[in-house]
Scaffold this motif. Sequence first.
Motif, PDB file in Angstrom:
ATOM      1  N   THR A  28       0.851  -1.184   0.000  1.00 38.51           N
ATOM      2  CA  THR A  28       0.000   0.000   0.000  1.00 38.51           C
ATOM      3  C   THR A  28       0.888   1.235   0.000  1.00 38.51           C
ATOM      4  OG1 THR A  28      -0.110   0.019   2.411  1.00 38.51           O
ATOM      5  CG2 THR A  28      -1.875  -1.133   1.251  1.00 38.51           C
ATOM      6  N   SER A  29       0.339   2.351  -0.461  1.00 40.44           N
ATOM      7  CA  SER A  29       1.087   3.605  -0.447  1.00 40.44           C
ATOM      8  C   SER A  29       0.243   4.685   0.207  1.00 40.44           C
ATOM      9  CB  SER A  29       1.478   4.015  -1.865  1.00 40.44           C
ATOM     10  OG  SER A  29       0.339   4.298  -2.627  1.00 40.44           O
ATOM     11  N   LYS A  30       0.928   5.595   0.890  1.00 43.07           N
ATOM     12  CA  LYS A  30       0.253   6.700   1.562  1.00 43.07           C
ATOM     13  C   LYS A  30       1.055   7.970   1.333  1.00 43.07           C
ATOM     14  CE  LYS A  30      -1.410   3.970   5.483  1.00 43.07           C
ATOM     15  NZ  LYS A  30      -1.271   3.797   6.928  1.00 43.07           N
ATOM     16  N   SER A  31       0.368   9.029   0.945  1.00 39.26           N
ATOM     17  CA  SER A  31       0.983  10.344   0.861  1.00 39.26           C
ATOM     18  C   SER A  31       0.866  10.979   2.239  1.00 39.26           C
ATOM     19  CB  SER A  31       0.271  11.186  -0.193  1.00 39.26           C
ATOM     20  OG  SER A  31       0.835  12.465  -0.247  1.00 39.26           O
ATOM     21  N   VAL A  70       5.680  10.002  -0.290  1.00 42.33           N
ATOM     22  CA  VAL A  70       4.782   8.865  -0.470  1.00 42.33           C
ATOM     23  C   VAL A  70       5.529   7.654   0.074  1.00 42.33           C
ATOM     24  CG1 VAL A  70       3.562   7.407  -2.106  1.00 42.33           C
ATOM     25  CG2 VAL A  70       3.712   9.868  -2.520  1.00 42.33           C
ATOM     26  N   ASN A  71       5.006   7.078   1.139  1.00 44.33           N
ATOM     27  CA  ASN A  71       5.593   5.885   1.742  1.00 44.33           C
ATOM     28  C   ASN A  71       4.874   4.651   1.217  1.00 44.33           C
ATOM     29  OD1 ASN A  71       7.630   6.946   3.466  1.00 44.33           O
ATOM     30  ND2 ASN A  71       6.053   7.628   4.883  1.00 44.33           N
ATOM     31  N   PHE A  72       5.652   3.617   0.897  1.00 45.75           N
ATOM     32  CA  PHE A  72       5.105   2.343   0.445  1.00 45.75           C
ATOM     33  C   PHE A  72       5.288   1.342   1.589  1.00 45.75           C
ATOM     34  CE2 PHE A  72       6.239   4.729  -3.257  1.00 45.75           C
ATOM     35  CZ  PHE A  72       5.178   4.511  -4.121  1.00 45.75           C
ATOM     36  N   TYR A  73       4.206   0.666   1.934  1.00 45.00           N
ATOM     37  CA  TYR A  73       4.171  -0.216   3.100  1.00 45.00           C
ATOM     38  C   TYR A  73       3.868  -1.657   2.711  1.00 45.00           C
ATOM     39  CZ  TYR A  73       3.591   4.002   6.005  1.00 45.00           C
ATOM     40  OH  TYR A  73       3.746   5.208   6.628  1.00 45.00           O
ATOM     41  N   THR A 114      10.293   4.875  -0.137  1.00 44.85           N
ATOM     42  CA  THR A 114       9.731   6.212  -0.014  1.00 44.85           C
ATOM     43  C   THR A 114      10.106   7.021  -1.241  1.00 44.85           C
ATOM     44  OG1 THR A 114       9.954   6.141   2.389  1.00 44.85           O
ATOM     45  CG2 THR A 114       9.681   8.312   1.396  1.00 44.85           C
ATOM     46  N   LYS A 115       9.156   7.750  -1.752  1.00 42.47           N
ATOM     47  CA  LYS A 115       9.385   8.693  -2.851  1.00 42.47           C
ATOM     48  C   LYS A 115       8.991  10.067  -2.346  1.00 42.47           C
ATOM     49  CE  LYS A 115      10.219   5.419  -5.839  1.00 42.47           C
ATOM     50  NZ  LYS A 115      11.515   4.858  -5.739  1.00 42.47           N
TER      51      LYS A 115
END
Length: 138
Positions: A22-25, A53-56, A64-65
Amino acid sequence: MKKYILMFCCMFTLVSFAQNITSKSENANVAQYDLLKKVNQYYPDISLSEKVVNFYINDKIIDTKQEFSIQDTKFKSYKLGIDSDNKKVLFDFVTDDNAKIYGDVTVFKGNYIRTTFNEKLGQFEVMINGESVLLKKF
């Protein structure tokens, strides 16, 4: 019969290793922001932004981007990533004059070591804490 058993085993093996990414801004956490702040201090062309934007996977950050608007900048493309251990920043830029520049900044024994590849100029550069220590043309 052996083919069916092998196929059956492969199906269950693949399903058991499937993971949900999953990704979250969100705002950068303290460690991410501290890394970006220090890297930006030595290398100002690497942007400093609180938004990432973290990818979990299972609530653990795997990549992280950085979110960065290239409007009104000298870049056509600007990508910045942070390793999950917060010890490396990866960058990939394309400037308005189509120069592709990429590399990374790694924290090693308290030093910020940057390796940069410039495809347009055909050069490779190594810098330590903002000071050039090697410049090689190809």
